[in-house]
Structures are given as structure tokens and as C-alpha cells.
Design a protein around this motif. Structure first.
Motif, PDB file in Angstrom:
ATOM      1  N   ARG A  65     -48.423  42.039 -18.459  1.00 11.25           N
ATOM      2  CA  ARG A  65     -49.490  41.230 -19.180  1.00 11.25           C
ATOM      3  C   ARG A  65     -50.428  40.354 -18.370  1.00 11.25           C
ATOM      4  NH1 ARG A  65     -45.169  38.450 -23.365  1.00 11.25           N
ATOM      5  NH2 ARG A  65     -43.460  39.106 -21.511  1.00 11.25           N
ATOM      6  N   SER A  69     -53.951  35.444 -22.079  1.00 11.91           N
ATOM      7  CA  SER A  69     -54.308  36.332 -23.334  1.00 11.91           C
ATOM      8  C   SER A  69     -53.171  37.202 -23.567  1.00 11.91           C
ATOM      9  CB  SER A  69     -55.523  37.111 -22.772  1.00 11.91           C
ATOM     10  OG  SER A  69     -55.154  38.307 -22.041  1.00 11.91           O
ATOM     11  N   GLY A  70     -52.264  37.490 -22.724  1.00 12.81           N
ATOM     12  CA  GLY A  70     -51.182  38.300 -23.049  1.00 12.81           C
ATOM     13  C   GLY A  70     -51.506  39.819 -23.222  1.00 12.81           C
ATOM     14  N   GLN A  71     -52.993  40.083 -23.005  1.00 14.84           N
ATOM     15  CA  GLN A  71     -53.080  41.592 -22.897  1.00 14.84           C
ATOM     16  C   GLN A  71     -52.422  42.623 -22.055  1.00 14.84           C
ATOM     17  OE1 GLN A  71     -57.264  42.084 -21.464  1.00 14.84           O
ATOM     18  NE2 GLN A  71     -57.376  44.290 -21.672  1.00 14.84           N
ATOM     19  N   GLY A  72     -51.886  43.688 -22.621  1.00 23.39           N
ATOM     20  CA  GLY A  72     -51.012  44.515 -21.865  1.00 23.39           C
ATOM     21  C   GLY A  72     -51.574  45.677 -21.064  1.00 23.39           C
ATOM     22  N   GLU A 115     -42.848  42.781 -14.132  1.00 22.50           N
ATOM     23  CA  GLU A 115     -42.675  42.735 -15.431  1.00 22.50           C
ATOM     24  C   GLU A 115     -42.535  44.150 -15.917  1.00 22.50           C
ATOM     25  OE1 GLU A 115     -44.444  41.015 -19.746  1.00 22.50           O
ATOM     26  OE2 GLU A 115     -45.691  41.123 -18.077  1.00 22.50           O
ATOM     27  N   ARG A 444     -40.297  39.052 -17.150  1.00 22.51           N
ATOM     28  CA  ARG A 444     -40.555  39.039 -18.759  1.00 22.51           C
ATOM     29  C   ARG A 444     -40.543  37.896 -19.407  1.00 22.51           C
ATOM     30  NH1 ARG A 444     -37.759  45.096 -19.365  1.00 22.51           N
ATOM     31  NH2 ARG A 444     -39.316  46.309 -18.174  1.00 22.51           N
ATOM     32  N   LEU A 447     -43.281  35.621 -18.280  1.00 21.75           N
ATOM     33  CA  LEU A 447     -44.538  36.054 -18.833  1.00 21.75           C
ATOM     34  C   LEU A 447     -44.703  35.732 -20.270  1.00 21.75           C
ATOM     35  CD1 LEU A 447     -47.192  37.387 -17.744  1.00 21.75           C
ATOM     36  CD2 LEU A 447     -45.286  37.561 -16.120  1.00 21.75           C
ATOM     37  N   ASP A 448     -43.642  35.450 -21.001  1.00 20.64           N
ATOM     38  CA  ASP A 448     -43.541  34.859 -22.233  1.00 20.64           C
ATOM     39  C   ASP A 448     -44.208  33.536 -22.350  1.00 20.64           C
ATOM     40  OD1 ASP A 448     -42.394  37.417 -23.417  1.00 20.64           O
ATOM     41  OD2 ASP A 448     -40.564  36.461 -23.381  1.00 20.64           O
ATOM     42  N   VAL A 451     -48.438  33.122 -21.872  1.00 23.67           N
ATOM     43  CA  VAL A 451     -49.265  33.804 -22.877  1.00 23.67           C
ATOM     44  C   VAL A 451     -49.709  32.670 -23.857  1.00 23.67           C
ATOM     45  CG1 VAL A 451     -48.967  35.833 -21.892  1.00 23.67           C
ATOM     46  CG2 VAL A 451     -47.801  35.145 -24.194  1.00 23.67           C
TER      47      VAL A 451
END
Length: 452
Positions: A65, A69-72, A115, A444, A447-448, A451
Motif C-alpha cells: 500500500r 491513500s492506501g492505494q494497493g 507488506e 501489514r 500499514l493499517d 492509511v
């Protein structure tokens, strides 16, 4: 059997250094992680990383990510975008052996690959320590000449360090790690001509991407020259124009301190090119002691090493990015208001009348450096309209290991940076997720928290 070359020696160290050894400096690694993530959060909404993200989105999504923005995206592309964000505000740390910005390359690479692979918190910190060590080894072999020739070491040596960090994260054996380092040498590029341009901040992302790609290809058996650092057509000869000093590339022995502790990371107190920082420290000390205002100043003169002066190529900046590489703007803003922060480089801030009026009264001179001698000290002289002359000299900038920022300073910097992207209630959550890495956590879960 012939002695292993420098690349193989570094690769063996990367593959074999005990995790218990890197765990001893996990706290220092977490500090570096926090600073880099703060810089990524602060820069994530800037034009450059947004444009980079739009460019790579055309090739599809992935499991890594983009911070904010959290864009994958696929891991190499996420590393590229987050690296550009880490470096775009020039608030990211510097690392002396590298002569560049270390965690702005390493952390985006480690987060993206971590991630994708589900790496744990201790594994992320371990990879960061190892990547810094690779940067230190390569930097000792080619600097200061590499940097003086005009290479942007963040992009060049950074790619090799990121490959080492990613190889460690993937648990590659020595042979494959050697291939990863060799492949990264083939992707090492970037010169200081880009200072003040969008491309300069993209350099950190390109190096992070190169590290992810090099390690991933090596893991699949893609090979490179067994020796990539020493010898004809190798890194030292091509990028520094001379062989490395004997033993310069060697990794640390069993009883030596690791680079993150022995050298340390230098953190930034101001979101500007590091070449301005000693002058800013000196000027702000004078202003605090004397309480002069911009209207009191007749002239400001600063002398600094020529290698730093060359970076400051925008005497009359027209953008916030250029202003970060303008001694005239940075000193004028600091003299006018007694501080220098992120908001001083946004929108029309660089065109404020009191600052622009003062800028022509500022003179910068570069001091020659003798080969092998320590760089000359940086000095500032302020001449006031009432005839007083104020002088101050600095050799070690605020934020360096020998002149550290306080933990309160670091916490305030992180909050200020993170609040530019995250809601107020999420800032503490992000800080807590970083602090929890050494005890467990993971890429992971981290990253949670990063975002919106």
C-alpha cells in the motif's frame, strides 16, 4: 581458493549476521523508522508522489500500500511512490557514510516488500539495520569523491543499500544476496543536477524500487557479475574514478559496533537541504540571544564548505522545492520569524514581502576543502543597522548524533508530519504501531495505521 571480493564479503555478512546482533540496536532502528514514516506521511499529499502514483497505477494494483491513500500496488511501485513522498519535503535524515538520505530509501523498500511478504516488526527493523550497514560499506569505498563528482548518493549507493536490506528481508543466501547487490549496481543512477526539481525527490523512490527489484530477481535466480564494486568497470572505478582504499568496503567484524550505532543517523530539525542547517543553527542562536528582527538587519553573511555551497543553487527561488535549496530564502525566513517549518515552503509563503526584502542582503560564500582534511566550520555574521556585528560558528548541526534532538523534539516532529495526512486521533495510533515493531507487530498492521 582466491579471496572473496568486496561484493561477496558484504553479501556474506548480510546473509549471515546473527539477528540477535541487530536486535541489540532495534531501538535505534525504530527511531529511524519513525522519522522516515513521519516524512512519508508529511509528503504523501504533495504533487510529486501523487503524480508518480498516477503514473504507475496504469500497470495495475498489488498487495503493497501507498502510505496515506492506501492505494494497493505491486511492491516495487509502492516503494517508488513512498520513497518520493519520504524525500519530497527534504525533512528526511542523512547518513554520513552515504553522503545522502538513508531511511528515505530503505524504509519505503522494506515496508513495500515487507507488506507483500507479511514480514514481522523485528524483521523490518533487522532489515533496516542491515541496509544501513551496506550503505556504510559502499559509502566508505567511494566517498567523498563520489558525492563531490556530482552523484546523488541517495539514488546511487541508496539502490545498493536497499538491495541488501531487501535480500535480508527475503532471507536470501550469500550467493543470491551477491547477485542482488550486483543487479542494484546496474540500476544505480542519479545526479545532483536534479536538486530543486521533482526528479530529486523521485530519486529516493527509484533507489527503493531498485532494491526491491534486485532482491526479487536474485531470489528467482537472476545473476550478476560476482564482483560489482572493485575492479575495472565496477562501481568504485566508474562512480568515483579511483579504486577504493584498502579495506574500505569491508563489513564490520564480530566485535565492532554496527553503523547505526557507531556512526548514527543525523535527523533534520528543518525541512530543507542539509547544506543550510549549520547556517540556520547559527543564525537562530544569534536571533534568540539578541532578539533582532528582519527590519534590524543590514546584512547577513555565511561561509560554508564549498561541497555544501554547490547544493544551494536557487538564490531567487520560484517554488517551494527550489526554496529548500536556497540559502538566501532559508536564512531570510528564519531571521524574519525566528523559526523555519513546513508551512514556510507552501503556496505563496516563499513570496512574502518581508522575506523577499531581506534576501538581497544575504551573501553566501563557499570555503575550499583540502583533500583529507575535515570540512571547514560554517559561520554566520549578522550586521545590524545600529552598527553591531554578531558572529556565530557551527560544526555539528542540530539533530546529528553528537548534537541530538530530544525525544520531545522527535515526537513533536512526528506529530507535525503525521497530522498533514492522518486525522488527529490516528496520529497516536500510528506512533504506537511503530513503537510496537520491536515487540512484534508487522508490516501489514503498521500499514493499517498509516492509511486514512
Amino acid at each position: 581458493m582466491a579471496e572473496a571480493g568486496a561484493t561477496r564479503r558484504i553479501a556474506e555478512w548480510v546473509a549471515e549476521v546473527p539477528r540477535a546482533r541487530t536486535a541489540q540496536v532495534a531501538g535505534l532502528a525504530a527511531d529511524g523508522m519513525r522519522d522516515a514514516i513521519g516524512c512519508i506521511l508529511a509528503g504523501a499529499g504533495e504533487e510529486t508522489p501523487r503524480r508518480v502514483a498516477a503514473a504507475v497505477a496504469r500497470w495495475g494494483g498489488g498487495q503493497a500500500r501507498v502510505v496515506g491513500s492506501g492505494q494497493g500496488l505491486a511492491a516495487p511501485w509502492a516503494a517508488l511512490v513512498n520513497g518520493a513522498a519520504a524525500h519530497v519535503l527534504d525533512y528526511d535524515d542523512t547518513f554520513a557514510p552515504l553522503s545522502g538520505h538513508a531511511t528515505a530509501v530503505l524504509v519505503p523498500a522494506i515496508l513495500a516488500l515487507g507488506e507483500e511478504t507479511g514480514a514481522s516488526g523485528p524483521e523490518l527493523l533487522d532489515a533496516l539495520v542491515v541496509g544501513l550497514e551496506v550503505m556504510a560499506c559502499v559509502g566508505r569505498g567511494v566517498n567523498p569523491r563520489h558525492y563531490a563528482l556530482g552523484w546523488h548518493a541517495t539514488a546511487t549507493i541508496g539502490a545498493i543499500g536497499a538491495a541488501g536490506a531487501c535480500a535480508r528481508l527475503l532471507r536470501l543466501p550469500a550467493r543470491a544476496t551477491c547477485d542482488a547487490l550486483s543487479l542494484a549496481v546496474s540500476m544505480a543512477a542519479g545526479t545532483r543536477m536534479q536538486l530543486g526539481a521533482m526528479a530529486k525527490s523521485v530519486h529516493a523512490g527509484l533507489a527503493a524500487k531498485a532494491g526491491v527489484l534486485a532482491a526479487a530477481m536474485a531470489a528467482e535466480g537472476v545473476g550478476g557479475a560476482a564482483e560489482a564494486l572493485e575492479g575495472q568497470w565496477r562501481f568504485a572505478e566508474m562512480f568515483a574514478g579511483r579504486p577504493a582504499p584498502d579495506g574500505a568496503f569491508d563489513p564490520p567484524g564480530d566485535n565492532a559496533k554496527l553503523a547505526i550505532e557507531a556512526v548514527g543517523i543525523s535527523y533534520k530539525a528543518y525541512p530543507t537541504c542539509a547544506a543550510t542547517h549549520l547556517s540556520l543553527d547559527a543564525l537562530l542562536a544569534l536571533r534568540a540571544a539578541t532578539s533582532f528582527g528582519a527590519e534590524d538587519v543590514a546584512a547577513i553573511e555565511t561561509e560554508l564548505p564549498m561541497v555544501l555551497r554547490r547544493n544551494l543553487m536557487h538564490p531567487r527561488p520560484t517554488t517551494g522545492m527550489e526554496a529548500r535549496f536556497s540559502m538566501e530564502y532559508c536564512l531570510a525566513a528564519a531571521a524574519t520569524q525566528g523559526r523555519l517549518g513546513l508551512d514556510d515552503f507552501e503556496g505563496d509563503a516563499i513570496h512574502r514581502a518581508p522575506i523577499r526584502v531581506l534576501m538581497p542582503r544575504i551573501e553566501m560564500r563557499g570555503l575550499p576543502e583540502a583533500d583529507g582534511a575535515p570540512p571547514p566550520a560554517t559561520s554566520v555574521r549578522v550586521t545590524l543597522r545600529d552598527g553591531r556585528v554578531l558572529d556565530e560558528t557551527r560544526e555539528i548541526r542540530r539533530g546529528a548524533p553528537e548534537n541530538p534532538m530530544t525525544q520531545a523534539d522527535h515526537a513533536a516532529k512526528f506529530r507535525d508530519c503525521a497530522a498533514r495526512m492522518l486525522p488527529a486521533e490516528r496520529v497516536d495510533t500510528a506512533a504506537a504501531a511503530i513503537a510496537a515493531l520491536a515487540a512484534g507487530g508487522g508490516a501489514r498492521g503498521l500499514l493499517d495505521a498509516l492509511v486514512r
